[in-house]
Design a protein around this motif. Structure first.
Motif, PDB file in Angstrom:
ATOM      1  N   SER A 134      -7.696   0.172  -8.288  1.00 41.39           N
ATOM      2  CA  SER A 134      -6.896  -0.503  -7.263  1.00 41.39           C
ATOM      3  C   SER A 134      -7.103  -2.011  -7.324  1.00 41.39           C
ATOM      4  O   SER A 134      -6.140  -2.784  -7.301  1.00 41.39           O
ATOM      5  N   LEU A 188      -1.605   5.105  -9.150  1.00 44.09           N
ATOM      6  CA  LEU A 188      -2.212   3.931  -9.789  1.00 44.09           C
ATOM      7  C   LEU A 188      -1.910   3.929 -11.289  1.00 44.09           C
ATOM      8  O   LEU A 188      -1.599   2.892 -11.870  1.00 44.09           O
ATOM      9  N   ILE A 195      -2.356   2.695  -0.662  1.00 44.50           N
ATOM     10  CA  ILE A 195      -2.739   3.618  -1.733  1.00 44.50           C
ATOM     11  C   ILE A 195      -2.598   5.057  -1.247  1.00 44.50           C
ATOM     12  O   ILE A 195      -3.347   5.501  -0.399  1.00 44.50           O
TER      13      ILE A 195
END
Lengths: 187, 377
Positions: A41, A18, A11
């Motif tokens: 996530s 996202l 990430i």
């Protein structure tokens, strides 16, 4: 116990990536945009893993549990909420406070996917396959539970990454749920 | 099935389960109006630790601080040391597992470290520090399942011992209050401006309080009460409100009670936070499971809601009541204010039942139920 599907992604900072992933998947779930980074996530990883296993979101899943683990709990949200508590600009946000519990991500995934079994969030020093396997075995001690969505979901500074997998108790197909295989996919 | 070998409760009203239980029987609650505490704008009703007392108790204990401990960690260590001592347990054994239940751990550290860079922020660090004081080298299990954490931690202990991995588990539930936690519940408008009134028609929110509690489990009969079974279920309906039809709590209760004659229940220790939605959900769950006639007790109007400590502390108090054949009062309860009336009273009653059921629920749609039994006399 077999791993029937898994998904892993690093990430980058910020949650623009996202939102990009969400759009690319063609998902329509407006609540996504209210979520914190941890929930977004976990949500996206669960979409991939359950989709790959051929499971439909709206199908009730009383035999499925969720085990999520990280080392920093909801620290990213804790820091943001604390920012609203300064004397000169005291404004605690209720929308943010709710996410200062790490198990909320389990709730978000459960709501989206109708997962009605046991859901738990564990805090551990590092992504340790032995201990993650133990948490799943403990969840299978509940005889109702036949499948566990297992994930390492770390979104705070430092090692930001998510690995999620679906573990089935009695499946004949899939990869063996072993430390060796976990080490391979969690690299 | 695992036995309770020993226990401890540490709160603002005293140190030691017997002491705290005695205060409860006398009705001497620590709940009081707090103004100007933690620098939050509105006053709140709470039972708080005497922070200096924790420091001095730790300093005069035999515990040796190897690395700096926070106040919360010192309170955890004192509570665990008392219970471990009573159980004569070798806590350094590789066959002993520490299980920690905390919702916010050391979140207070953010006041001096707003970026959250200190590793001491993290619950796994607190857990390791506490376990290492007792020479235990196993990685502790830290479970955070909102307000249900204290029961979930005990279910972890049950599985860790029943699976044969461990012989003993030391379950520590701990949370302390801070500007962070009080501000959060205040902005959710979840706090009652006076002493909370679980299940009452006049209830209007919860009281937040501080506590640390420890349960030591093992294979022996211990104090004469054992944990038989437990279950955790998600509502999958909302992240901060319980299911209106109590689906998750009903499923958790049904699983924990499978094959059990409900007539053996002395009482049900409910979550009973005194929020409108929680208490009503529990009344629906108990009605749907056919248990609404069983005496029900909420301890929140005595202790307040102690977050990660609640499930552990309320289990200790309930176990002592079960041994005493008492059904404890739900303080401040007068008029039923939920859809399905429970068998609840503000006075102490007697029961010869041999079991109690403990239920809890929390944000994230989480529900937990655990069943305990008194050994035959």
């Amino acid at each position: 116990m077999k791993i029937v599907s898994f998904f892993s992604f690093p990430i980058p900072s910020g949650d623009a990536v996202l939102s990009e992933m969400y759009r690319e998947k063609g998902i329509s779930y407006p609540k996504f945009f209210k979520m914190d980074i941890l929930s977004k996530s976990g949500f996206l990883a669960a979409e991939e893993v359950l989709g790959a296993a051929g499971l439909r979101n709206e199908e009730p899943k009383p035999d499925m549990g969720i085990v999520l683990v990280n080392s920093t709990s909801s620290s990213a949200d804790d820091v943001a909420f604390q920012r609203g508590l300064k004397d000169e600009e005291y404004f605690p946000s209720p929308a943010l406070f709710v996410y200062t519990l790490s198990n909320i991500v389990c709730g978000e995934i459960a709501i989206r996917n109708r997962i009605l079994g046991e859901t738990s969030f564990y805090i551990d020093s590092a992504p340790c396959p032995e201990r993650m396997i133990r948490y799943v075995k403990w969840t299978f001690a509940d005889e109702m539970i036949k499948k566990v969505l297992l994930g390492w979901v770390e979104v705070f500074e430092g090692g930001r990454n998510v690995t999620m997998m679906l573990v089935e108790k009695d499946s004949a197909e899939g990869e063996d749920f072993t430390v060796e295989y976990m080490e391979k996919i969690m690299k | 099935m695992i036995g309770i070998l020993a226990h401890n409760i540490y709160t603002g009203i005293g140190f030691g389960s017997r002491k705290v239980y005695g205060e409860l029987l006398e009705g001497r609650s620590g709940l009081a109006l707090r103004e100007g505490v933690f620098g939050v704008p509105d006053p709140f009703f709470s039972s708080l630790f005497d922070r200096e007392e924790i420091e001095s108790a730790f300093a005069s204990s035999s515990l040796k601080e190897k690395e700096p401990l926070t106040l919360l960690e010192k309170a955890m260590a004192l509570s665990a040391a008392d219970a471990i001592g009573s159980a004569s347990l070798d806590a350094s054994s590789p066959r002993t597992l520490f299980v920690i239940s905390s919702t916010k751990g050391n979140v207070e550290l953010l006041e001096k470290d707003p970026a959250g860079t200190s590793p001491d922020m993290h619950i796994w660090r607190s857990a390791r520090k506490v376990a290492s004081l007792f020479g235990n080298a196993n990685a502790p299990v830290c479970v955070t399942n909102a307000c249900a954490s204290g029961i979930v931690a005990q279910i972890c202990a049950l599985r860790a011992i029943e699976s044969g991995e461990y012989d003993n588990a030391v379950v520590v539930g701990a949370d302390m209050l801070s500007r962070f936690v009080i501000s959060g519940f205040q902005c959710l408008k979840a706090l009652s401006p006076h002493r909370c009134r679980p299940f009452d028609a006049e209830r209007c929110g919860l009281n937040l309080s501080e506590a640390v509690a420890t349960l030591v489990f093992g294979r022996g009969p211990g104090i004469g009460v054992c944990l038989e079974s437990g279950a955790i279920r998600n509502d999958a309906t909302h992240i901060s409100a319980p299911s209106r039809t109590a689906e998750g709590q009903l499923a958790a209760i049904e699983s924990a009670m499978r094959g059990i004659d409900p007539r053996t229940l002395a009482f049900i220790n409910v979550h009973g936070t005194a929020t409108l939605y929680n208490d009503n959900m529990e009344s629906v769950a108990l009605h749907r499971s056919g248990l609404d006639g069983v005496p029900a007790v909420s301890l929140k109007s005595f202790f307040g809601h102690t977050l990660g400590a609640a499930g552990v502390m309320e289990t200790v108090i309930s176990a002592l009541a079960l041994l005493d054949e008492k059904v404890l009062p739900t303080f401040c309860y007068e008029t039923c204010g939920v859809d399905f009336p429970l068998n609840m009273a503000s006075v102490q009653r007697k029961s010869a039942g041999t079991r109690f059921l403990k239920i809890m629920s929390g944000f994230g749609g989480i529900n937990a139920a655990a069943l305990y039994r008194r050994n035959e006399k």
